[in-house]
Design a protein around this motif. Structure first.
Motif, PDB file in Angstrom:
ATOM      1  N   GLY A 141       0.823  -1.208   0.000  1.00 50.18           N
ATOM      2  CA  GLY A 141       0.000   0.000   0.000  1.00 50.18           C
ATOM      3  C   GLY A 141       0.854   1.253   0.000  1.00 50.18           C
ATOM      4  N   HIS A 142       0.247   2.384  -0.381  1.00 51.21           N
ATOM      5  CA  HIS A 142       0.955   3.661  -0.370  1.00 51.21           C
ATOM      6  C   HIS A 142       1.337   4.031   1.055  1.00 51.21           C
ATOM      7  CE1 HIS A 142       1.840   7.898  -0.921  1.00 51.21           C
ATOM      8  NE2 HIS A 142       1.046   8.119   0.102  1.00 51.21           N
ATOM      9  N   GLY A 143       2.510   4.634   1.225  1.00 51.85           N
ATOM     10  CA  GLY A 143       2.898   5.134   2.535  1.00 51.85           C
ATOM     11  C   GLY A 143       4.346   4.851   2.862  1.00 51.85           C
ATOM     12  N   PRO A 144       4.780   5.259   4.060  1.00 51.10           N
ATOM     13  CA  PRO A 144       6.172   5.066   4.468  1.00 51.10           C
ATOM     14  C   PRO A 144       6.547   3.586   4.515  1.00 51.10           C
ATOM     15  CG  PRO A 144       5.003   6.537   5.983  1.00 51.10           C
ATOM     16  CD  PRO A 144       3.985   5.936   5.096  1.00 51.10           C
ATOM     17  N   THR A 145       7.830   3.332   4.339  1.00 56.98           N
ATOM     18  CA  THR A 145       8.310   1.944   4.347  1.00 56.98           C
ATOM     19  C   THR A 145       9.272   1.677   5.501  1.00 56.98           C
ATOM     20  OG1 THR A 145      10.067   2.549   2.792  1.00 56.98           O
ATOM     21  CG2 THR A 145       8.010   1.663   1.868  1.00 56.98           C
ATOM     22  N   ASP A 146       9.388   2.621   6.429  1.00 54.53           N
ATOM     23  CA  ASP A 146      10.237   2.433   7.607  1.00 54.53           C
ATOM     24  C   ASP A 146       9.383   1.870   8.730  1.00 54.53           C
ATOM     25  OD1 ASP A 146      11.869   2.533   9.801  1.00 54.53           O
ATOM     26  OD2 ASP A 146      12.240   4.694   9.712  1.00 54.53           O
ATOM     27  N   PRO A 147       9.576   0.609   9.102  1.00 49.56           N
ATOM     28  CA  PRO A 147       8.719   0.013  10.124  1.00 49.56           C
ATOM     29  C   PRO A 147       8.816   0.708  11.475  1.00 49.56           C
ATOM     30  CG  PRO A 147      10.557  -1.437   9.610  1.00 49.56           C
ATOM     31  CD  PRO A 147      10.573  -0.347   8.586  1.00 49.56           C
ATOM     32  N   ALA A 148       9.922   1.423  11.713  1.00 42.07           N
ATOM     33  CA  ALA A 148      10.110   2.073  13.013  1.00 42.07           C
ATOM     34  C   ALA A 148       9.106   3.196  13.255  1.00 42.07           C
ATOM     35  CB  ALA A 148      11.533   2.615  13.122  1.00 42.07           C
ATOM     36  N   ILE A 149       8.519   3.742  12.204  1.00 44.40           N
ATOM     37  CA  ILE A 149       7.576   4.851  12.391  1.00 44.40           C
ATOM     38  C   ILE A 149       6.127   4.442  12.126  1.00 44.40           C
ATOM     39  CG2 ILE A 149       9.355   6.556  11.838  1.00 44.40           C
ATOM     40  CD1 ILE A 149       7.928   6.968   9.121  1.00 44.40           C
ATOM     41  N   LEU A 150       5.902   3.177  11.788  1.00 47.42           N
ATOM     42  CA  LEU A 150       4.558   2.730  11.454  1.00 47.42           C
ATOM     43  C   LEU A 150       3.825   2.213  12.683  1.00 47.42           C
ATOM     44  CD1 LEU A 150       5.248   1.026   8.025  1.00 47.42           C
ATOM     45  CD2 LEU A 150       4.469   3.355   8.495  1.00 47.42           C
ATOM     46  N   TYR A 151       2.505   2.117  12.569  1.00 46.12           N
ATOM     47  CA  TYR A 151       1.651   1.768  13.698  1.00 46.12           C
ATOM     48  C   TYR A 151       1.351   0.271  13.749  1.00 46.12           C
ATOM     49  CZ  TYR A 151       0.359   6.769  14.091  1.00 46.12           C
ATOM     50  OH  TYR A 151       0.345   8.125  14.259  1.00 46.12           O
ATOM     51  N   THR A 152       0.957  -0.153  14.915  1.00 43.19           N
ATOM     52  CA  THR A 152       0.288  -1.437  15.139  1.00 43.19           C
ATOM     53  C   THR A 152      -0.804  -1.166  16.171  1.00 43.19           C
ATOM     54  OG1 THR A 152       1.676  -2.110  17.010  1.00 43.19           O
ATOM     55  CG2 THR A 152       2.425  -2.745  14.790  1.00 43.19           C
ATOM     56  N   PRO A 153      -1.825  -2.011  16.243  1.00 42.94           N
ATOM     57  CA  PRO A 153      -2.818  -1.825  17.304  1.00 42.94           C
ATOM     58  C   PRO A 153      -2.175  -1.854  18.688  1.00 42.94           C
ATOM     59  CG  PRO A 153      -3.685  -3.293  15.626  1.00 42.94           C
ATOM     60  CD  PRO A 153      -2.236  -3.057  15.288  1.00 42.94           C
ATOM     61  N   GLU A 154      -1.174  -2.696  18.864  1.00 45.79           N
ATOM     62  CA  GLU A 154      -0.517  -2.802  20.176  1.00 45.79           C
ATOM     63  C   GLU A 154       0.185  -1.498  20.544  1.00 45.79           C
ATOM     64  OE1 GLU A 154      -1.477  -6.551  18.461  1.00 45.79           O
ATOM     65  OE2 GLU A 154      -0.149  -4.999  17.640  1.00 45.79           O
ATOM     66  N   LEU A 155       0.820  -0.857  19.563  1.00 45.01           N
ATOM     67  CA  LEU A 155       1.507   0.408  19.833  1.00 45.01           C
ATOM     68  C   LEU A 155       0.521   1.485  20.274  1.00 45.01           C
ATOM     69  CD1 LEU A 155       4.366   2.061  17.923  1.00 45.01           C
ATOM     70  CD2 LEU A 155       2.268   3.371  18.247  1.00 45.01           C
ATOM     71  N   LEU A 156      -0.583   1.621  19.548  1.00 46.91           N
ATOM     72  CA  LEU A 156      -1.547   2.668  19.896  1.00 46.91           C
ATOM     73  C   LEU A 156      -2.237   2.376  21.223  1.00 46.91           C
ATOM     74  CD1 LEU A 156      -3.149   3.638  16.469  1.00 46.91           C
ATOM     75  CD2 LEU A 156      -1.193   4.640  17.654  1.00 46.91           C
ATOM     76  N   ARG A 157      -2.543   1.116  21.455  1.00 46.57           N
ATOM     77  CA  ARG A 157      -3.184   0.757  22.716  1.00 46.57           C
ATOM     78  C   ARG A 157      -2.265   1.069  23.896  1.00 46.57           C
ATOM     79  NH1 ARG A 157      -4.223  -4.133  21.366  1.00 46.57           N
ATOM     80  NH2 ARG A 157      -6.254  -3.744  20.413  1.00 46.57           N
ATOM     81  N   SER A 158      -0.986   0.809  23.716  1.00 43.03           N
ATOM     82  CA  SER A 158      -0.026   1.012  24.804  1.00 43.03           C
ATOM     83  C   SER A 158       0.218   2.484  25.105  1.00 43.03           C
ATOM     84  CB  SER A 158       1.313   0.345  24.462  1.00 43.03           C
ATOM     85  OG  SER A 158       1.998   1.064  23.441  1.00 43.03           O
ATOM     86  N   ALA A 159      -0.156   3.367  24.179  1.00 44.11           N
ATOM     87  CA  ALA A 159       0.061   4.798  24.389  1.00 44.11           C
ATOM     88  C   ALA A 159      -0.939   5.411  25.363  1.00 44.11           C
ATOM     89  CB  ALA A 159      -0.019   5.526  23.049  1.00 44.11           C
ATOM     90  N   LEU A 160      -2.022   4.693  25.652  1.00 50.58           N
ATOM     91  CA  LEU A 160      -3.087   5.241  26.496  1.00 50.58           C
ATOM     92  C   LEU A 160      -3.022   4.660  27.904  1.00 50.58           C
ATOM     93  CD1 LEU A 160      -6.101   5.177  24.026  1.00 50.58           C
ATOM     94  CD2 LEU A 160      -4.408   6.983  24.409  1.00 50.58           C
ATOM     95  N   ASP A 161      -3.426   5.476  28.867  1.00 47.78           N
ATOM     96  CA  ASP A 161      -3.480   4.999  30.248  1.00 47.78           C
ATOM     97  C   ASP A 161      -4.905   4.588  30.594  1.00 47.78           C
ATOM     98  OD1 ASP A 161      -4.943   7.347  30.789  1.00 47.78           O
ATOM     99  OD2 ASP A 161      -3.176   8.421  31.511  1.00 47.78           O
ATOM    100  N   GLU A 162      -5.114   4.279  31.880  1.00 52.88           N
ATOM    101  CA  GLU A 162      -6.421   3.775  32.313  1.00 52.88           C
ATOM    102  C   GLU A 162      -7.514   4.839  32.282  1.00 52.88           C
ATOM    103  OE1 GLU A 162      -4.039   5.261  35.742  1.00 52.88           O
ATOM    104  OE2 GLU A 162      -3.686   3.875  34.086  1.00 52.88           O
ATOM    105  N   GLY A 163      -7.132   6.067  31.959  1.00 55.71           N
ATOM    106  CA  GLY A 163      -8.135   7.124  31.834  1.00 55.71           C
ATOM    107  C   GLY A 163      -8.945   7.051  30.550  1.00 55.71           C
ATOM    108  N   PHE A 164      -8.621   6.094  29.676  1.00 53.09           N
ATOM    109  CA  PHE A 164      -9.341   5.959  28.409  1.00 53.09           C
ATOM    110  C   PHE A 164     -10.028   4.606  28.305  1.00 53.09           C
ATOM    111  CE2 PHE A 164      -6.638   9.469  27.273  1.00 53.09           C
ATOM    112  CZ  PHE A 164      -7.396  10.188  26.366  1.00 53.09           C
ATOM    113  N   ARG A 165     -11.196   4.627  27.698  1.00 52.53           N
ATOM    114  CA  ARG A 165     -11.893   3.405  27.303  1.00 52.53           C
ATOM    115  C   ARG A 165     -11.718   3.253  25.797  1.00 52.53           C
ATOM    116  NH1 ARG A 165     -16.804   4.883  28.252  1.00 52.53           N
ATOM    117  NH2 ARG A 165     -17.454   5.242  26.110  1.00 52.53           N
ATOM    118  N   ILE A 166     -11.153   2.153  25.384  1.00 52.00           N
ATOM    119  CA  ILE A 166     -10.905   1.933  23.960  1.00 52.00           C
ATOM    120  C   ILE A 166     -12.162   1.378  23.300  1.00 52.00           C
ATOM    121  CG2 ILE A 166      -9.570   0.616  22.280  1.00 52.00           C
ATOM    122  CD1 ILE A 166      -7.200   0.800  24.193  1.00 52.00           C
ATOM    123  N   GLU A 167     -12.667   2.122  22.334  1.00 57.27           N
ATOM    124  CA  GLU A 167     -13.848   1.704  21.572  1.00 57.27           C
ATOM    125  C   GLU A 167     -13.445   0.805  20.398  1.00 57.27           C
ATOM    126  OE1 GLU A 167     -16.941   2.473  22.439  1.00 57.27           O
ATOM    127  OE2 GLU A 167     -16.390   3.804  24.097  1.00 57.27           O
TER     128      GLU A 167
END
Length: 200
Positions: A141-167
């Motif tokens: 797909g179109h976009g960056p090819t450096d895996p170090a700057i790309l997302y995963t669900p685990e990365l985004l989930r880990s960025a939030l603390d218990e103050g958030f409910r993940i929908e």
């Protein structure tokens, strides 16, 4: 890319780099929310901020590219958005807002950046983040090819603390009908989508 490189890219573009509409998943989520105050992080040439403002949101679009913001401000409805030239690592709003959106902000410290912008969300407000998933490289797909700057669900989930409910926090496939670039692109792309609500 730094701000000067993005300025050059926007100046070289014919009418803007990105599609005129926000990603379909962002529109789908935002359409379920009552308009209030919003920040569009890394707004670029303004597509998400303009879309939100057109639906009644009081929106601030933040980007470190002055050339991108100039394109955004010149668009129809551009005077309805507060455009702010700033770096996401340094800027912060005077008060928390009802919605913080980030589309395709890819940094070496992406998790820390998402954690920082999450602090801008008011209680009861939403955070919506979408970006290229690391699996997008193999998918072609179109976009960056450096895996170090790309997302995963685990990365985004880990960025939030218990103050958030993940929908939602998941990989999604974005078709060519929902292209990121103004000129479109032929192949589907794999993104990571996060929608979370501040509960505390």
């Amino acid at each position: 890319m730094d701000a000067a490189q993005w300025d050059e890219r926007y100046r070289a573009s014919a009418g803007g780099v990105w599609a005129t509409q926000p990603p379909a998943a962002v529109r789908e989520i935002a359409a379920t929310l009552s308009p209030g105050t919003a920040i569009d992080v890394a707004t670029g040439d303004g597509r998400t901020a303009l879309w939100l403002a057109g639906r009644g949101w009081s929106c601030t679009g933040v980007d470190f590219s002055g050339a991108g913001l100039a394109l955004a401000a010149a668009r129809p409805g551009g005077d309805a958005v507060t455009w702010t030239r700033a770096d996401v690592h340094e800027w912060e709003p005077a008060t928390p807002v009802d919605l913080v959106v980030s589309c395709y902000l890819h940094l070496p410290d992406s998790a820390a950046a998402v954690a920082r912008i999450a602090e801008w969300v008011a209680p009861g407000g939403s955070l919506v983040v979408i970006g290229h998933d690391v699996d997008n490289i193999a998918a072609g797909g179109h976009g960056p090819t450096d895996p170090a700057i790309l997302y995963t669900p685990e990365l985004l989930r880990s960025a939030l603390d218990e103050g958030f409910r993940i929908e939602r926090c998941e990989r999604i496939t974005r078709t060519s009908a929902d292209a990121e670039l103004r000129g479109g692109h032929a192949s589907a792309a794999i993104d990571t989508l996060l929608h979370a609500v501040r509960v505390g």
